[in-house]
Design a protein around this motif. Sequence first.
Motif, PDB file in Angstrom:
ATOM      1  N   PRO A 161       0.778  -1.243  -0.120  1.00 38.81           N
ATOM      2  CA  PRO A 161      -0.013   0.162   0.142  1.00 38.81           C
ATOM      3  C   PRO A 161       0.762   1.363  -0.083  1.00 38.81           C
ATOM      4  CG  PRO A 161       0.068  -0.751   2.111  1.00 38.81           C
ATOM      5  CD  PRO A 161       0.719  -2.034   1.489  1.00 38.81           C
ATOM      6  N   PRO A 162       0.788   1.997  -1.037  1.00 35.33           N
ATOM      7  CA  PRO A 162       1.433   3.420  -1.017  1.00 35.33           C
ATOM      8  C   PRO A 162       0.991   4.341   0.073  1.00 35.33           C
ATOM      9  CG  PRO A 162       0.495   2.822  -3.317  1.00 35.33           C
ATOM     10  CD  PRO A 162       0.068   2.086  -2.406  1.00 35.33           C
ATOM     11  N   CYS A 163      -0.212   4.262   0.543  1.00 35.75           N
ATOM     12  CA  CYS A 163      -0.956   5.032   1.451  1.00 35.75           C
ATOM     13  C   CYS A 163       0.161   4.968   2.892  1.00 35.75           C
ATOM     14  CB  CYS A 163      -2.375   5.010   1.894  1.00 35.75           C
ATOM     15  SG  CYS A 163      -2.755   3.058   2.032  1.00 35.75           S
ATOM     16  N   VAL A 164       0.405   3.768   3.230  1.00 39.85           N
ATOM     17  CA  VAL A 164       1.154   3.315   4.688  1.00 39.85           C
ATOM     18  C   VAL A 164       2.591   3.991   4.358  1.00 39.85           C
ATOM     19  CG1 VAL A 164       2.066   1.566   5.764  1.00 39.85           C
ATOM     20  CG2 VAL A 164      -0.295   1.384   4.805  1.00 39.85           C
ATOM     21  N   LYS A 165       3.045   3.885   3.464  1.00 44.41           N
ATOM     22  CA  LYS A 165       4.479   4.384   3.035  1.00 44.41           C
ATOM     23  C   LYS A 165       4.606   5.929   3.290  1.00 44.41           C
ATOM     24  CE  LYS A 165       5.523   0.659  -0.068  1.00 44.41           C
ATOM     25  NZ  LYS A 165       5.956   0.419  -1.439  1.00 44.41           N
ATOM     26  N   VAL A 166       3.730   6.769   2.869  1.00 41.56           N
ATOM     27  CA  VAL A 166       3.632   8.147   2.958  1.00 41.56           C
ATOM     28  C   VAL A 166       3.344   8.677   4.302  1.00 41.56           C
ATOM     29  CG1 VAL A 166       3.726   8.525   0.503  1.00 41.56           C
ATOM     30  CG2 VAL A 166       1.567   8.692   1.805  1.00 41.56           C
ATOM     31  N   CYS A 167       2.480   8.116   5.139  1.00 45.91           N
ATOM     32  CA  CYS A 167       1.911   8.837   6.274  1.00 45.91           C
ATOM     33  C   CYS A 167       2.980   9.082   7.230  1.00 45.91           C
ATOM     34  CB  CYS A 167       0.982   7.705   6.954  1.00 45.91           C
ATOM     35  SG  CYS A 167       0.196   8.290   8.336  1.00 45.91           S
ATOM     36  N   PRO A 168       3.143  10.372   7.730  1.00 45.82           N
ATOM     37  CA  PRO A 168       4.234  10.622   8.401  1.00 45.82           C
ATOM     38  C   PRO A 168       4.027  10.536   9.971  1.00 45.82           C
ATOM     39  CG  PRO A 168       2.625  12.552   7.849  1.00 45.82           C
ATOM     40  CD  PRO A 168       2.215  11.336   7.331  1.00 45.82           C
ATOM     41  N   VAL A 169       2.823   9.890  10.402  1.00 46.39           N
ATOM     42  CA  VAL A 169       2.530   9.624  11.748  1.00 46.39           C
ATOM     43  C   VAL A 169       2.096   8.285  11.945  1.00 46.39           C
ATOM     44  CG1 VAL A 169       2.109  12.197  12.259  1.00 46.39           C
ATOM     45  CG2 VAL A 169       0.300  10.468  11.476  1.00 46.39           C
ATOM     46  N   GLY A 170       2.169   7.422  11.247  1.00 47.11           N
ATOM     47  CA  GLY A 170       1.691   6.012  11.354  1.00 47.11           C
ATOM     48  C   GLY A 170       0.279   5.772  11.697  1.00 47.11           C
ATOM     49  N   ALA A 171      -0.357   6.851  10.995  1.00 45.73           N
ATOM     50  CA  ALA A 171      -1.831   6.765  11.245  1.00 45.73           C
ATOM     51  C   ALA A 171      -2.443   5.586  10.426  1.00 45.73           C
ATOM     52  CB  ALA A 171      -2.510   8.065  11.122  1.00 45.73           C
ATOM     53  N   THR A 172      -1.920   5.357   9.321  1.00 39.52           N
ATOM     54  CA  THR A 172      -2.405   4.335   8.537  1.00 39.52           C
ATOM     55  C   THR A 172      -1.616   3.027   8.427  1.00 39.52           C
ATOM     56  OG1 THR A 172      -3.338   4.048   6.218  1.00 39.52           O
ATOM     57  CG2 THR A 172      -1.561   5.271   6.311  1.00 39.52           C
ATOM     58  N   PHE A 173      -2.078   1.682   8.725  1.00 41.66           N
ATOM     59  CA  PHE A 173      -1.277   0.711   9.035  1.00 41.66           C
ATOM     60  C   PHE A 173      -1.839  -0.480   7.899  1.00 41.66           C
ATOM     61  CE2 PHE A 173      -4.122   1.369  12.344  1.00 41.66           C
ATOM     62  CZ  PHE A 173      -4.561   0.119  12.658  1.00 41.66           C
ATOM     63  N   LYS A 174      -0.940  -1.385   7.891  1.00 42.90           N
ATOM     64  CA  LYS A 174      -1.495  -2.802   7.358  1.00 42.90           C
ATOM     65  C   LYS A 174      -1.130  -3.740   8.417  1.00 42.90           C
ATOM     66  CE  LYS A 174      -2.020  -5.693   3.845  1.00 42.90           C
ATOM     67  NZ  LYS A 174      -2.907  -5.352   2.910  1.00 42.90           N
ATOM     68  N   ARG A 175      -2.150  -4.524   8.558  1.00 48.21           N
ATOM     69  CA  ARG A 175      -2.278  -5.836   9.378  1.00 48.21           C
ATOM     70  C   ARG A 175      -1.839  -7.061   8.995  1.00 48.21           C
ATOM     71  NH1 ARG A 175      -7.510  -5.333  12.806  1.00 48.21           N
ATOM     72  NH2 ARG A 175      -8.347  -6.877  11.557  1.00 48.21           N
ATOM     73  N   SER A 176      -1.827  -8.085   9.930  1.00 47.53           N
ATOM     74  CA  SER A 176      -1.284  -9.467   9.565  1.00 47.53           C
ATOM     75  C   SER A 176      -2.338  -9.944   8.795  1.00 47.53           C
ATOM     76  CB  SER A 176      -0.994  -9.939  10.671  1.00 47.53           C
ATOM     77  OG  SER A 176      -2.050 -10.046  11.583  1.00 47.53           O
ATOM     78  N   ASP A 177      -3.501  -9.684   8.889  1.00 44.13           N
ATOM     79  CA  ASP A 177      -4.725 -10.294   8.277  1.00 44.13           C
ATOM     80  C   ASP A 177      -5.017  -9.814   6.880  1.00 44.13           C
ATOM     81  OD1 ASP A 177      -6.113  -8.010   9.077  1.00 44.13           O
ATOM     82  OD2 ASP A 177      -7.277  -8.838  10.265  1.00 44.13           O
ATOM     83  N   GLY A 178      -4.148  -8.771   6.309  1.00 42.52           N
ATOM     84  CA  GLY A 178      -4.229  -8.257   5.022  1.00 42.52           C
ATOM     85  C   GLY A 178      -5.261  -6.863   4.889  1.00 42.52           C
ATOM     86  N   ILE A 179      -5.731  -6.404   6.065  1.00 43.44           N
ATOM     87  CA  ILE A 179      -6.468  -5.140   6.097  1.00 43.44           C
ATOM     88  C   ILE A 179      -5.711  -3.951   6.426  1.00 43.44           C
ATOM     89  CG2 ILE A 179      -8.560  -3.904   7.232  1.00 43.44           C
ATOM     90  CD1 ILE A 179      -9.720  -6.723   7.898  1.00 43.44           C
ATOM     91  N   VAL A 180      -6.000  -2.741   5.782  1.00 41.27           N
ATOM     92  CA  VAL A 180      -5.533  -1.494   5.772  1.00 41.27           C
ATOM     93  C   VAL A 180      -6.284  -0.636   6.725  1.00 41.27           C
ATOM     94  CG1 VAL A 180      -4.537   0.639   4.912  1.00 41.27           C
ATOM     95  CG2 VAL A 180      -3.939  -1.787   3.833  1.00 41.27           C
ATOM     96  N   LEU A 181      -5.715  -0.210   7.736  1.00 44.86           N
ATOM     97  CA  LEU A 181      -6.652   0.729   8.572  1.00 44.86           C
ATOM     98  C   LEU A 181      -6.182   2.078   8.940  1.00 44.86           C
ATOM     99  CD1 LEU A 181      -8.123  -1.776  11.371  1.00 44.86           C
ATOM    100  CD2 LEU A 181      -9.257  -0.871   9.309  1.00 44.86           C
ATOM    101  N   ILE A 182      -6.927   3.102   9.326  1.00 46.48           N
ATOM    102  CA  ILE A 182      -6.622   4.316   9.685  1.00 46.48           C
ATOM    103  C   ILE A 182      -7.118   4.545  11.298  1.00 46.48           C
ATOM    104  CG2 ILE A 182      -6.591   6.704   9.244  1.00 46.48           C
ATOM    105  CD1 ILE A 182      -8.030   5.820   6.352  1.00 46.48           C
ATOM    106  N   ASP A 183      -5.990   4.922  12.000  1.00 49.61           N
ATOM    107  CA  ASP A 183      -6.241   5.359  13.357  1.00 49.61           C
ATOM    108  C   ASP A 183      -6.554   6.877  13.538  1.00 49.61           C
ATOM    109  OD1 ASP A 183      -6.203   5.923  16.266  1.00 49.61           O
ATOM    110  OD2 ASP A 183      -4.370   4.991  16.421  1.00 49.61           O
TER     111      ASP A 183
END
Length: 321
Positions: A161-183
């Motif tokens: 996911p490109p979105c995870v790589k550019v987030c400067p605060v780690g708000a968006t992340f990839k989980r072990s079950d394949g889901i990408v979430l936003i905190d």
Amino acid sequence: MLHLVFNKIIGLIQILIMEDNKLSMDSRRGFLKKLSTGSVLAATGLAFNPLSSCKDKSTEKTTLLTPDGKLVQVPNSEIESMEHLYHGAPPEEARKGIPGKKFVMVVDLSKCKNARKCVQACDKHHNLTPDRPYIKVLEMKDNEESSPYWLPKKCFQCDNPPCVKVCPVGATFKRSDGIVLIDNERCIGCRFCMAACPYSARVFNWGNPPEGKLNLPYSPETSLPSKQGTVAKCDFCPDMLRQDKLPHCVTSCPNGVIYFGNELEDSVTNGEETVRLSTLLRDKAGYRYMEELGTKPRVYYLPPVDRLFPFEKENSENSAS
């Protein structure tokens, strides 16, 4: 199967106690006694239980199975009120994912007629305004000579996911079950992730949600309550998955368009039929949208061949050529 129900009931009780530690023990016991068997079952659920309603709750009652093996009729209003008793995992736990799972979705374009029930269900359960839906149903046409068709589009939960790589605060992340979430408690609203996403799958919370501030503890697994000035998107409904239930878009579709399952088990279901993922993709030439970008989406499409419904444009609200 029954021992799974008991385990879920115990887990629900533990959540309720932890969330309200200011109550006395007597008060807690009194509250828990008020929970009916039907309500607890509705909150815990059974995985793809054919005895429970898979579609929307437009009927008056739903048949559920009690722990002692009896069938009971539970008012849908009671089920609706209990749905949010389980609020999803807290932010730290939500980052880990569900063990032993690798979730995947398959969308059969030959069955889609733009009924928009998936959009409505998603909007309702995520408390969204019509101007920022997580699901968009696009009018597509492969070339000038081909017929148009409908394509439901949401977040593709990319493995790269490109979105995870550019987030400067780690708000968006990839989980072990394949889901990408936003905190949303970490999100600063910079919108770098929106710019990086090649699928335009994310939305920005410009204003307040339609029902105002919900009285719920926040969890990235529900995206509720949402916060103004943060980014949001489709999340595969992980709060439902922890209860062994299907995402709302799957169960609300009247035509069985969306299949969902665990890639590690090579199995997906649309709530009515369960099939092998590998066989479905092989026999119907499944593909991933814009996979040449190297994002490795976890959403597959089946081509719009031998369509069940004629193309009708009158209900279209979101279209693209």
